[in-house]
Write a protein that holds these residues in place. Structure first.
Motif, PDB file in Angstrom:
ATOM      1  N   ALA A 196      33.502  34.876  47.538  1.00 30.85           N
ATOM      2  CA  ALA A 196      33.999  35.534  48.745  1.00 30.85           C
ATOM      3  C   ALA A 196      34.398  36.971  48.426  1.00 30.85           C
ATOM      4  CB  ALA A 196      35.173  34.758  49.319  1.00 30.85           C
ATOM      5  N   ALA A 197      34.952  37.188  47.236  1.00 27.20           N
ATOM      6  CA  ALA A 197      35.332  38.547  46.849  1.00 27.20           C
ATOM      7  C   ALA A 197      34.102  39.453  46.823  1.00 27.20           C
ATOM      8  CB  ALA A 197      36.025  38.529  45.488  1.00 27.20           C
ATOM      9  N   ARG A 198      33.008  38.939  46.316  1.00 28.05           N
ATOM     10  CA  ARG A 198      31.780  39.740  46.290  1.00 28.05           C
ATOM     11  C   ARG A 198      31.304  40.037  47.710  1.00 28.05           C
ATOM     12  NH1 ARG A 198      27.160  37.228  43.178  1.00 28.05           N
ATOM     13  NH2 ARG A 198      26.038  39.099  43.787  1.00 28.05           N
ATOM     14  N   ALA A 199      31.443  39.051  48.580  1.00 23.25           N
ATOM     15  CA  ALA A 199      31.029  39.272  49.964  1.00 23.25           C
ATOM     16  C   ALA A 199      31.882  40.348  50.634  1.00 23.25           C
ATOM     17  CB  ALA A 199      31.107  37.963  50.744  1.00 23.25           C
ATOM     18  N   MET A 200      33.093  40.581  50.091  1.00 18.29           N
ATOM     19  CA  MET A 200      33.946  41.641  50.638  1.00 18.29           C
ATOM     20  C   MET A 200      33.543  43.010  50.092  1.00 18.29           C
ATOM     21  SD  MET A 200      36.012  40.029  52.562  1.00 18.29           S
ATOM     22  CE  MET A 200      34.658  38.918  52.839  1.00 18.29           C
ATOM     23  N   GLY A 201      32.543  43.032  49.230  1.00 19.27           N
ATOM     24  CA  GLY A 201      32.116  44.308  48.661  1.00 19.27           C
ATOM     25  C   GLY A 201      32.875  44.689  47.410  1.00 19.27           C
ATOM     26  N   ILE A 202      33.604  43.734  46.819  1.00 13.04           N
ATOM     27  CA  ILE A 202      34.302  44.010  45.563  1.00 13.04           C
ATOM     28  C   ILE A 202      33.287  43.929  44.430  1.00 13.04           C
ATOM     29  CG2 ILE A 202      36.047  43.140  43.966  1.00 13.04           C
ATOM     30  CD1 ILE A 202      37.479  42.039  46.500  1.00 13.04           C
ATOM     31  N   ARG A 203      33.284  44.940  43.581  1.00 14.44           N
ATOM     32  CA  ARG A 203      32.358  44.899  42.441  1.00 14.44           C
ATOM     33  C   ARG A 203      33.025  44.069  41.357  1.00 14.44           C
ATOM     34  NH1 ARG A 203      30.431  51.017  41.904  1.00 14.44           N
ATOM     35  NH2 ARG A 203      28.897  50.066  40.533  1.00 14.44           N
ATOM     36  N   THR A 204      32.765  42.792  41.403  1.00 11.49           N
ATOM     37  CA  THR A 204      33.543  41.856  40.582  1.00 11.49           C
ATOM     38  C   THR A 204      33.355  42.111  39.088  1.00 11.49           C
ATOM     39  OG1 THR A 204      31.745  40.294  40.807  1.00 11.49           O
ATOM     40  CG2 THR A 204      33.580  40.037  42.318  1.00 11.49           C
ATOM     41  N   GLY A 205      32.151  42.471  38.684  1.00  7.04           N
ATOM     42  CA  GLY A 205      31.925  42.732  37.262  1.00  7.04           C
ATOM     43  C   GLY A 205      32.798  43.862  36.762  1.00  7.04           C
ATOM     44  N   LYS A 206      32.768  44.956  37.488  1.00  7.47           N
ATOM     45  CA  LYS A 206      33.559  46.122  37.118  1.00  7.47           C
ATOM     46  C   LYS A 206      35.044  45.768  37.103  1.00  7.47           C
ATOM     47  CE  LYS A 206      34.372  50.279  39.305  1.00  7.47           C
ATOM     48  NZ  LYS A 206      34.102  51.192  40.408  1.00  7.47           N
ATOM     49  N   ALA A 207      35.482  45.064  38.123  1.00 10.46           N
ATOM     50  CA  ALA A 207      36.904  44.734  38.240  1.00 10.46           C
ATOM     51  C   ALA A 207      37.360  43.856  37.076  1.00 10.46           C
ATOM     52  CB  ALA A 207      37.168  44.025  39.571  1.00 10.46           C
ATOM     53  N   LYS A 208      36.505  42.903  36.691  1.00 13.11           N
ATOM     54  CA  LYS A 208      36.908  41.998  35.613  1.00 13.11           C
ATOM     55  C   LYS A 208      36.988  42.736  34.283  1.00 13.11           C
ATOM     56  CE  LYS A 208      34.011  38.481  36.615  1.00 13.11           C
ATOM     57  NZ  LYS A 208      33.466  37.119  36.505  1.00 13.11           N
ATOM     58  N   ILE A 209      36.011  43.603  34.037  1.00 14.40           N
ATOM     59  CA  ILE A 209      36.046  44.358  32.788  1.00 14.40           C
ATOM     60  C   ILE A 209      37.259  45.272  32.774  1.00 14.40           C
ATOM     61  CG2 ILE A 209      34.863  46.162  31.491  1.00 14.40           C
ATOM     62  CD1 ILE A 209      32.314  44.777  31.957  1.00 14.40           C
ATOM     63  N   LEU A 210      37.571  45.847  33.923  1.00 13.86           N
ATOM     64  CA  LEU A 210      38.737  46.724  33.996  1.00 13.86           C
ATOM     65  C   LEU A 210      40.019  45.946  33.684  1.00 13.86           C
ATOM     66  CD1 LEU A 210      39.261  49.687  34.653  1.00 13.86           C
ATOM     67  CD2 LEU A 210      39.964  48.955  36.927  1.00 13.86           C
ATOM     68  N   ALA A 211      40.105  44.707  34.174  1.00 15.52           N
ATOM     69  CA  ALA A 211      41.287  43.884  33.886  1.00 15.52           C
ATOM     70  C   ALA A 211      41.414  43.676  32.382  1.00 15.52           C
ATOM     71  CB  ALA A 211      41.185  42.544  34.607  1.00 15.52           C
ATOM     72  N   PHE A 212      40.299  43.340  31.743  1.00 17.36           N
ATOM     73  CA  PHE A 212      40.331  43.155  30.295  1.00 17.36           C
ATOM     74  C   PHE A 212      40.729  44.438  29.589  1.00 17.36           C
ATOM     75  CE2 PHE A 212      38.355  39.029  30.382  1.00 17.36           C
ATOM     76  CZ  PHE A 212      38.779  38.485  29.184  1.00 17.36           C
ATOM     77  N   LEU A 213      40.181  45.566  30.067  1.00 13.58           N
ATOM     78  CA  LEU A 213      40.449  46.841  29.415  1.00 13.58           C
ATOM     79  C   LEU A 213      41.925  47.211  29.517  1.00 13.58           C
ATOM     80  CD1 LEU A 213      38.199  49.784  29.209  1.00 13.58           C
ATOM     81  CD2 LEU A 213      40.362  50.297  30.262  1.00 13.58           C
TER      82      LEU A 213
END
Lengths: 595, 237
Positions: free
Chosen positions: A443-460
């Protein structure tokens, strides 16, 4: 509503409570041990032989007296939420009685030590346990009252006057917090030969602190204060920082080198736990190798610090070294985070677990000659700024502060800054995106969230905070060894986050404090301390699975409470929550609509 | 009328399993178009591919004349295609307001977001009354309203709704369909996927029947309603 509700008839509530309070009061004034224990007299003059002043109460006996008096008064005055207060006081008294009683009996070689032996009697602990039990039973006659809500201003003030009034309350509240923190830190003393009873006294103090907080929660005070502090967030942060800075001063009782040492280490782990909280609590990515980032930060900082064993040969000032450490840890975070684009849930946990293990083994075997292997990197110099080494004593406002206090100040500042970053992240667009990913990635992806980028950013971001904490840690400790960054540390940090409450700052700080103070405090019990530690975790997960300071998103899910704090009543509401849990996998079962 | 969305011989596969073999249809600006068909016909897969959550194996998807077949989900959304997924998929533990803000995730104009949020509250007053409540506590129909409202928050030109009537009572279904009509009148083009073929076709300007991954029949909504084959296969008559 507990399953014990209705255990005793309503008519017995008041007699039970009155008698319970009275017994706590009496227990405080009774001797607790019939004879001298081998390790020396039990504290607070509670051994019969030294029992010369029944009314001159200190320590746990004073706490019991306070509980007894408050319980008695509460029994007979009208007070909203009083059954919760009495129950909390009862649990507090029960814990104090049980802990001290068990310890005296165990050390004295039998129940004679806490009842009667050789013609002497000392029933203190038994009476305290009885009093506590009566108070707890007294709360089981009927369902507990609602926790009362308090108005923002008690005098109906508005505007500036209300603001000042709230400020005054907050100062008093945080002074209370400072007092409680100091007392908790120093309760039972340092341990070892000089303080043979540090363990039980500390546990008894926890009983007191728990009872006290429970009682304050019961009358709605803690909820009211947290509401006020949320409303005046900036002011609260200032007061909280001020309190943290006051901690090392002599008047608090925690101003010794030893306590500063403990407090600084807690601070380092608290900072790391907040970082982990971004990854696990906000973005919902389970990381089992998180401490490796702290280790990377630590080794980078050690190598850049000019330590003799360092292979790099650079001697950078601490802020620069710490920044580089954070950045390099962050880069590794992004590298480890990139598989998260492909794996989810359990599989991600295994990837991170493997990374943590690779890091420890690589460091142990001195791969790249950067970690010193088993002999570690010793002799990391103290942080020195403005010509003062951070392990020196300093004099501030005429008060001599113990050595190590500068590290403590630094870590307080860092934790404060990280808290501010976290708070802003959480309420930002990015934070909402992380929470959305945690809740439902598709659902987050359907909202236009770039989930890959967001997850890597969280790790970073998480890894950078851990790297920074590691840099401070290694300078304070003076040695960078792979030994400090093993799997168990990752697990403990994760436990701190879950225990404190996922996704909240006070939760992470509280969790880290508890998990890193408890082993220190329970040294007394040697081999048993990990057992106690585990037991405490099991109990907290059973009775408060949402954590000590729950995030409002999680509260609904884990405590079985709705947003308004009402228990979930219908199966339909439960089904709605569960449905969202299930994700996209199966075909959704159609549900009848209520409308 | 101009074609807003053109799907051309689309084929999508999950690994070796081909869920969509040859789906073609056109959505013209301002229309309500519905895809009907049995379970597993490939309707949901088609929508997920249009919104970029899945990649097509072959065929093309053009939005406003430009191909979006290879664009990532966030780009497609910012071009103006919003997707309200099957099963509502609201963020159960977030408040109504947070859900709506996430719907507007790709937008930067804060004032506009506020205005649109108020529009959603006007459209669905029940959401406005309970904006701080957790979405998971709402009934199925209310969650469907939230899912539609959330999709509208991106200010889409094309709104794709996947099974909006699933699991809802007849009254709630009627209310949702009335809202869809209202959204069309306000200027939003709508692509609807429904199992409730009767109600969907009655509402639609144009309908397509999807069977085993292929579009087999097409025509204006009321024509399909009258079609013998459709009546036999999907309306149980």
């Amino acid at each position: 509503m507990s399953r014990f509700t209705g255990l005793i008839p309503l008519a017995l509530v008041r007699p039970f409570n009155a008698l319970g309070g009275l017994l706590l009061l009496v227990a405080a004034m009774l001797p607790w041990a019939t004879f001298l224990l081998n390790d020396g007299p039990f504290p607070e003059k509670s051994t019969l032989q030294y029992f010369d002043a029944p009314f001159e109460l200190t320590g746990f006996r004073w706490h019991l007296l306070v509980f007894g008096v408050v319980a008695l008064v509460t029994t007979f005055v009208p007070l909203r939420g009083k059954d919760r207060v009495l129950r909390a006081l009862g649990w507090g008294g029960l814990v104090i009685g049980l802990v001290c009683g068990y310890f005296i009996a165990e050390n004295g070689g039998g129940f004679g030590a806490i009842t009667a032996a050789d013609g002497a009697s000392a029933f203190g602990s038994v009476v305290a346990v009885l009093g506590g039990l009566l108070l707890i039973l007294g709360s089981m006659a009927k369902p507990l009252d609602e926790i009362p809500e308090w108005p923002t201003s008690l005098f109906g003030l508005t505007g500036m006057a209300a603001r000042l009034e709230a400020y005054a309350y907050l100062i008093v509240a945080f002074a209370g917090v400072l007092w409680l923190v100091t007392q908790t830190l120093t309760a039972g003393g340092i341990g070892g030969a000089a303080f043979p009873y540090a363990g039980p006294i500390f546990l008894a103090f926890l009983g007191f602190a728990g009872g006290l907080l429970g009682a304050l929660h019961g009358i709605g005070l803690t909820r009211w204060v947290s509401h006020l502090s949320e409303k005046h967030r900036a002011f609260s942060i200032i007061v909280l920082l001020a309190c943290a800075f006051l901690l090392p001063f002599p008047f608090t009782g925690a101003g010794s080198q030893y306590w500063m040492q403990v407090a600084a280490v807690i601070g380092v782990y608290a900072a790391t736990a907040i970082g982990l909280n971004i990854v696990v609590g906000l973005a919902g990515l389970l990381d089992l190798g998180y401490v490796a980032f702290m280790g990377i930060g630590a080794f980078v900082a050690a190598n850049l610090s000019g330590a003799v064993a360092s292979q790099v040969g650079l001697d950078l000032p601490f802020p620069v070294a710490a920044l580089i450490a954070a950045v390099i840890a962050g880069i590794f975070g992004a590298i480890v985070g990139s598989p998260t684009l492909r794996v989810r849930g359990d599989y991600l946990a295994i990837v991170t677990l493997a990374f943590g293990e690779i890091f420890t083994r690589a460091a142990q075997n001195n791969i790249g000659e950067l970690t010193g292997g088993a002999s570690a990197i010793p002799g990391v110099p103290q942080v020195t700024m403005f010509g003062t080494a951070f392990n020196e004593k300093i004099t501030l406002f005429g008060a001599e502060l113990p050595s190590g206090v500068l590290y403590y100040f630094m870590i307080v500042l860092v934790v404060g800054a990280i808290m501010a970053v976290f708070a802003n992240l959480k309420n930002s667009r990015m934070g909402r995106a992380w929470i959305a990913i945690r809740e439902d990635e598709d659902a987050a992806r359907a909202m236009g969230i770039r989930t890959g980028k967001a997850k890597i950013l969280a790790f970073l971001v998480g890894a950078m905070l851990a790297g920074l904490a590691g840099a401070i840690f290694v300078h304070k400790l003076g040695t960078a060894s792979y030994d400090s960054f093993k799997f168990l540390e990752s697990v403990t940090l994760l436990a701190a986050v879950i225990l404190g409450g996922m996704g909240t700052i006070p939760g992470a700080v509280l969790g880290a404090s508890l998990l890193f103070v408890l082993p220190e405090k329970l040294r007394e019990f040697d081999d048993f301390r990990l057992f106690f530690f585990g037991l405490a975790l099991v109990f907290i997960m059973r009775f408060r699975p949402q954590g000590l300071v729950p995030d409002r998103h999680r509260r609904a899910e884990l405590a079985g409470e709705t947003a308004e704090g009402k228990p979930i009543e219908t199966e339909e509401e439960q089904a709605v929550l569960e449905h969202e849990e299930r994700g996209h996998a199966g075909p959704s079962a159609p549900k009848e609509d209520r409308a | 009328m101009t074609a807003l969305l053109e799907v051309d011989d689309l084929s999508v596969a999950y690994g070796a399993i081909e869920a969509v073999r040859s789906v073609s249809f056109v959505v013209e600006e301002g229309q309500i178009v519905c895809l009907i068909g049995a379970n597993g016909a490939g309707k949901t897969t088609t929508l997920r591919t249009i919104s970029g959550l899945l990649r097509p194996r072959a065929g093309d998807i053009r939005f406003d004349g430009k191909s979006i077949a290879k664009e990532p989900a966030h780009v497609i959304l910012s071009r103006g295609v919003a997707h309200s997924p099957e099963g509502r998929r609201v963020f159960a533990r977030m408040s109504v307001e947070e859900n709506l803000l996430l719907g507007a995730y790709t937008r930067k104009d804060e004032a506009g977001v506020r205005t649109d949020m108020n529009r959603v509250y006007e459209l669905f007053p029940v959401l406005g009354e309970r904006k701080q409540q957790k979405a998971g506590l709402f009934s199925g129909g209310e969650q469907q309203m939230l899912a539609i409202g959330r999709a509208m928050m991106s200010k889409p030109r094309l709104l794709m709704l996947d099974e909006p009537s699933m699991g809802l009572s007849p009254i709630m279904t009627q209310l949702i369909f009335d809202t869809i009509k209202e959204l069309q009148q306000q200027g939003t083009t709508i692509l609807l996927v429904e199992q409730n073929a009767l109600a969907a076709l009655a509402l639609s300007d144009r309908g397509y029947v999807v069977d085993l991954g292929q579009t087999t029949l097409e025509g204006p909504g009321h024509d399909l309603l009258a079609d013998e084959r459709v009546r036999a296969a999907y309306l149980g008559q």
